[in-house]
Every structure is written in structure tokens, then in C-alpha cells.
Motif scaffolding. Structure first.
Motif, short mmCIF file in Angstrom:
data_model
loop_
_atom_site.label_atom_id
_atom_site.label_comp_id
_atom_site.label_asym_id
_atom_site.label_seq_id
_atom_site.Cartn_x
_atom_site.Cartn_y
_atom_site.Cartn_z
N PRO A 5 0.77 -1.10 -0.20
CA PRO A 5 -0.08 0.01 -0.19
C PRO A 5 0.91 1.26 0.07
CG PRO A 5 -0.33 -1.10 1.99
CD PRO A 5 0.58 -1.87 1.08
N ILE A 6 2.05 1.33 0.55
CA ILE A 6 2.99 2.54 0.29
C ILE A 6 3.25 2.72 -1.13
CG2 ILE A 6 5.22 3.22 1.27
CD1 ILE A 6 2.97 3.16 3.43
N MET B 249 0.28 0.68 8.54
CA MET B 249 0.32 1.63 7.61
C MET B 249 -0.43 1.39 6.35
SD MET B 249 4.42 2.07 8.09
CE MET B 249 4.73 3.08 6.79
N GLY B 250 -0.74 0.17 5.84
CA GLY B 250 -1.48 -0.22 4.97
C GLY B 250 -3.08 0.19 4.89
N ALA B 251 -3.38 -0.02 6.27
CA ALA B 251 -5.03 0.56 6.88
C ALA B 251 -5.04 2.00 6.69
CB ALA B 251 -5.11 -0.33 8.02
N ALA C 295 -7.42 6.50 4.27
CA ALA C 295 -7.05 7.88 3.45
C ALA C 295 -7.34 7.88 2.17
CB ALA C 295 -5.59 8.32 3.69
N SER C 296 -7.16 6.76 1.05
CA SER C 296 -7.50 6.67 -0.10
C SER C 296 -9.07 6.75 -0.20
CB SER C 296 -6.95 5.32 -0.92
OG SER C 296 -5.55 5.46 -0.76
N GLU D 215 -2.44 12.59 -1.12
CA GLU D 215 -1.17 12.32 -0.88
C GLU D 215 -1.47 11.09 0.36
OE1 GLU D 215 1.52 12.40 -2.49
OE2 GLU D 215 0.79 13.94 -3.68
N PRO D 216 -2.33 10.05 0.02
CA PRO D 216 -2.62 9.09 1.16
C PRO D 216 -1.50 8.33 1.94
CG PRO D 216 -3.06 8.15 -0.85
CD PRO D 216 -2.65 9.57 -1.13
#
Length: 187
Positions: A1-2, A119-121, A126-127, A133-134
Motif C-alpha cells: 500500500p505504500i 500503515m496499509g490500513a 485515507a484513499s 497524498e494518502p
């Protein structure tokens, strides 16, 4: 996800393996730096490297920036691990030393296991909300954590002098396959 901009598994593989190779490449120089300059300063450098890496991840989702961020993060991982272990060795004697070493390794492992999914969650949340800029929101918690760690390190007093004597670093560097990174006191 990053690294959501990546469409190929090959690009994801390049980024993740580059981080691992950078970590391997930094192990010996990190050890030399600890021996020459002491554990606290090298640990502070590793934390600053992590902050730089997270900052790069936060500001750009482009492949070159993410690749550079992962190289820096990989090197920082080795610098932090080696210097944290050395700092614990410097400050504690047995039986407390083993307890603190185990705690440090355990917390580091927990961070490596829990950090990416968290961090992925955050990135996904945010997305989903359409936040620009999520990736920034995904790296914000570890970024803040490293700022706190850096501030806490200011209060730690190094108890020992660096282990290497003048001239020894060249002998050690040559003994490790000709690695020569320390000349005239510069890393």
C-alpha cells in the motif's frame, strides 16, 4: 500500500529487495562506525536516516523516490539495530543486559510485523476518504515515533569511548574484503 502506483510485481520486488540489500550492505560499515564513533551517535544517525526515508515516502509515490527511500530505510535498519545493541551492551550488565537485548529485538520484530499492515490500513482509509497524498498519512505514525526516539536519545549519555584506536580501522576494513570507508575520520 505504500507503493500503490506500481502495477507490476517486478517493481514491488525491486523496491523490497533493494531495502534488504541496502541493509546487508550497511551492516559492516555500521559496525565500524560504532567502533570508531560510539553507539549513541551512530544510533542518532540511523534514526535521522529513518526520518529521511519516511519523509521521502510521505512526499512522493513515484518509483525513483520510493526506491531511494527504501535504500535509505534498509541502511538505517542495520545502523539502528547494530547501534541499539551496542548501546544496550554499553549501559547494562547481566542479567539486565539480556533482558534489555531481548526486549529490543522483540519490539523491533513487533514493529516489523505490525507496522506494514497498520500503515496499509491508514493508506486505505485515507484513499477511501479521497485525501490527497494518502501515503503521507500512512507514514505519519512511524515518522512521529522516530522524532520522539531522536528526542529521547538526547538524554542518553554514552558511557564508553569508541573501541577502535587510530589506524585500526584500515586494518579491519581491509580484513573484510577490502572495504575501506573510513579515511581521515570521515564516514
Amino acid at each position: 500500500p505504500i507503493v500503490p502506483f506500481l502495477v507490476s510485481k517486478g517493481q514491488v520486488g525491486i523496491i523490497l529487495s533493494t531495502q534488504g540489500w541496502a541493509s546487508v550492505a550497511a551492516l559492516i560499515p555500521a559496525g565500524f562506525a560504532i567502533d570508531k564513533y560510539g553507539a549513541k551517535g551512530v544510533l542518532q544517525l540511523g534514526v535521522l536516516m529513518s526520518l529521511l526515508s519516511l519523509g521521502l515516502m510521505a512526499i512522493s509515490s513515484g518509483f525513483p523516490t520510493q526506491l531511494l527511500a527504501r535504500v535509505v530505510l534498509g541502511a538505517a535498519t542495520s545502523v539502528i539495530f547494530n547501534s541499539a545493541m551496542a548501546l544496550i551492551m554499553e549501559h547494562f550488565t547481566e542479567p539486565k543486559r539480556s533482558e534489555h537485548l531481548g526486549l529490543a529485538v522483540g519490539l523491533g520484530s513487533l514493529g516489523n510485523l505490525a507496522g506494514p499492515p497498520c500503515m496499509g490500513a491508514l493508506f486505505d482509509a485515507a484513499s477511501a476518504e479521497g485525501v490527497p497524498e494518502p501515503q503521507f498519512w500512512a507514514v505519519l505514525p512511524p515518522l512521529l515515533l522516530f522524532v520522539i526516539v531522536y528526542k529521547m536519545l538526547q538524554d542518553i549519555v554514552s558511557k564508553t569511548e569508541p573501541l577502535l584506536e587510530k589506524g585500526t580501522e584500515n586494518l579491519l576494513a581491509k580484513a573484510c574484503g577490502g572495504l575501506y570507508l573510513f579515511k581521515n575520520g570521515r564516514v
